[in-house]
Design an enzyme around this catalytic site. Structure first.
Site, PDB file in Angstrom:
ATOM      1  N   GLN A 100       0.861  -1.178   0.000  1.00  0.00           N
ATOM      2  CA  GLN A 100       0.000   0.000   0.000  1.00  0.00           C
ATOM      3  C   GLN A 100       0.900   1.232   0.000  1.00  0.00           C
ATOM      4  O   GLN A 100       1.721   1.400   0.899  1.00  0.00           O
ATOM      5  CB  GLN A 100      -0.914   0.017   1.224  1.00  0.00           C
ATOM      6  CG  GLN A 100      -1.901   1.180   1.212  1.00  0.00           C
ATOM      7  CD  GLN A 100      -2.667   1.275   2.517  1.00  0.00           C
ATOM      8  OE1 GLN A 100      -2.128   1.714   3.522  1.00  0.00           O
ATOM      9  NE2 GLN A 100      -3.918   0.852   2.509  1.00  0.00           N
ATOM     10  N   TYR A 170      -6.328  11.001   3.823  1.00  0.00           N
ATOM     11  CA  TYR A 170      -4.936  11.143   3.410  1.00  0.00           C
ATOM     12  C   TYR A 170      -4.862  12.157   2.266  1.00  0.00           C
ATOM     13  O   TYR A 170      -5.868  12.722   1.853  1.00  0.00           O
ATOM     14  CB  TYR A 170      -4.366   9.787   3.002  1.00  0.00           C
ATOM     15  CG  TYR A 170      -3.960   8.905   4.171  1.00  0.00           C
ATOM     16  CD1 TYR A 170      -4.650   8.921   5.385  1.00  0.00           C
ATOM     17  CD2 TYR A 170      -2.891   8.031   4.063  1.00  0.00           C
ATOM     18  CE1 TYR A 170      -4.271   8.119   6.436  1.00  0.00           C
ATOM     19  CE2 TYR A 170      -2.506   7.208   5.123  1.00  0.00           C
ATOM     20  CZ  TYR A 170      -3.207   7.263   6.310  1.00  0.00           C
ATOM     21  OH  TYR A 170      -2.822   6.463   7.351  1.00  0.00           O
ATOM     22  N   ARG A 346      -9.215  -7.038  11.106  1.00  0.00           N
ATOM     23  CA  ARG A 346      -9.322  -7.447  12.510  1.00  0.00           C
ATOM     24  C   ARG A 346      -9.570  -8.948  12.665  1.00  0.00           C
ATOM     25  O   ARG A 346      -9.066  -9.577  13.601  1.00  0.00           O
ATOM     26  CB  ARG A 346     -10.446  -6.648  13.189  1.00  0.00           C
ATOM     27  CG  ARG A 346     -10.111  -5.194  13.432  1.00  0.00           C
ATOM     28  CD  ARG A 346     -11.332  -4.390  13.842  1.00  0.00           C
ATOM     29  NE  ARG A 346     -12.291  -4.263  12.747  1.00  0.00           N
ATOM     30  CZ  ARG A 346     -13.468  -3.659  12.847  1.00  0.00           C
ATOM     31  NH1 ARG A 346     -13.832  -3.134  14.010  1.00  0.00           N
ATOM     32  NH2 ARG A 346     -14.275  -3.573  11.802  1.00  0.00           N
TER      33      ARG A 346
END
Length: 388
Positions: A100, A170, A346
């Site tokens: 990423q 971002y 998660r």
């Protein structure tokens, strides 16, 4: 609509994955000196050994001021040998590996980085108690080129895919947001102008790597704040990216790390744990008004599905569904709904062997309780706090 088989090999652009399950990017906090460590390699190796089709290394900054902390990976000559060790280790386990890449914009920490933060328009960041300045057009040109450089470096380091970070407030996401972007030049105002940075970046990366590596982008469908980037605009932007022919797929996400971070995750808000990470006076601020910043949203499996369906209906581009993908039932649901891949975060932190268990036993579900305390571990080694 044909239901895809989640556990059969699948193509993502030029890359072949052994199945359609991807470990999503969760910042690892395992590079204190900004270079790959054995801990980082072992972190990703366990997901590869646990059966995922691909794991995602997060987050690799394209410029020194684009890091959320000074220890974050950045594309330099010093990081290349370690990244090659990492990709070799993942491939040895039979999985693919993605990097990423992006620029944190106003989410970056100028105090630890030693560089001013930049974003679409001047913005005060409560967490760092500092201003991010408006990026100049020269900054934009530099960062577009930096993405292309990072993509080339990822190819040389053996990565199978690049994930461009266009979400969560971002830098490029801040340009998409009408709430954050108040510019009056060719990068502000209309949606076409606000999307120009994202489209230029995707084009530069595709031109840099050709068909050597898969190129996908993580796009927010909804910032989760009034006046922010919203689903109707996201549908149009994803359509443009598809028409541009620069991407092999899009990861659909939501939320803003700047203004509504738990909109991305849903579930509990671990205020005490967040406060413990902060220096004063931020620590006091979290105690007094944290519940207004870290707003709680009820957790349900596949909680981004309703928004994602609308983008699925609008484009033919391969799409990756994330958000509450917790086991075989939600994986199968995503396949029935026409999504080519899923990302899990998660659930895999809770059980790195979950995918292997599902393949071997025909069923399986994470034990994650969505307490979100894992989010507060990212600067000391990301983990599920409930695991031994």
């Amino acid at each position: 609509m044909t239901t895809l088989e989640a556990f059969a090999p699948a193509k993502l652009g030029p890359a072949t994955l052994r199945n359609r399950i991807i470990k999503s990017a969760t910042f690892e906090g395992m590079t204190p000196k900004g270079v790959v460590t054995d801990e980082l390699i072992d972190f990703h190796r366990k997901f590869a050994a646990g059966g995922v089709g691909m794991t995602t290394v997060a987050y690799c900054a394209v410029a020194p001021e684009g890091r959320t902390s000074a220890g974050q990976l950045q594309w330099t000559e010093e990081t290349a040998p370690g990244l090659r060790r990492l990709t070799d280790a993942i491939h040895a386990e039979g999985a693919a590996v993605s990097a990423q890449i992006g620029h944190a914009g106003a989410v970056a920490n100028p105090k630890s980085n030693g560089h001013k933060a930049i974003t679409s328009s001047r913005h005060f960041h409560l967490t760092t108690l500092s201003f991010a300045e408006a990026a100049s057009e020269a900054d934009i040109d530099r960062i577009v080129e930096a993405h292309a450089h990072a993509a080339k470096a990822a190819t040389e380091a053996g990565f199978d895919a690049i994930e461009l970070h266009f979400g969560h407030g971002y830098l490029i996401s801040s340009f998409l947001s009408p709430k954050m972007n108040h510019r009056n030049d060719s990068y502000g105002g209309s949606l076409e102008n606000r999307a120009r940075f994202a489209r230029r970046t995707a084009r530069a990366v595709r031109d840099a790597v050709g068909t050597k590596i898969a190129v996908i982008a993580k796009v927010s469908m909804d910032d989760g704040v009034p006046g922010g980037f919203w689903l109707e605009e996201a549908i149009t932007v994803v359509r443009w990216l598809e028409e541009d022919g620069t991407l092999d797929g899009v990861v659909l996400t939501a939320g803003s790390s700047l203004e509504n971070p738990l909109y991305t995750f849903r579930g509990d808000a671990p205020l005490r744990e967040f406060g413990a990470l902060m220096p004063q006076p931020q620590k006091l601020g979290i105690k007094l008004v944290g519940k207004h910043f870290l707003r709680t949203y009820p957790y349900t499996d596949a909680y981004l599905l309703d928004h994602a369906r609308q983008i699925r209906d609008a484009v033919d581009l391969p799409l990756v569904l994330l958000g509450g993908i917790t086991g075989k039932e939600s994986i199968d649901l995503a396949m029935r709904e026409g999504f080519e891949f899923v990302q899990m975060g998660r659930a895999l932190l809770s059980d790195p062997n979950l995918i292997k268990t599902i393949e071997e036993e025909g069923h399986g579900q994470t034990l994650c309780i969505h307490c979100n305390k894992c989010i507060t571990t990212i600067y000391g080694g990301t983990r599920c706090v409930l695991r031994p």
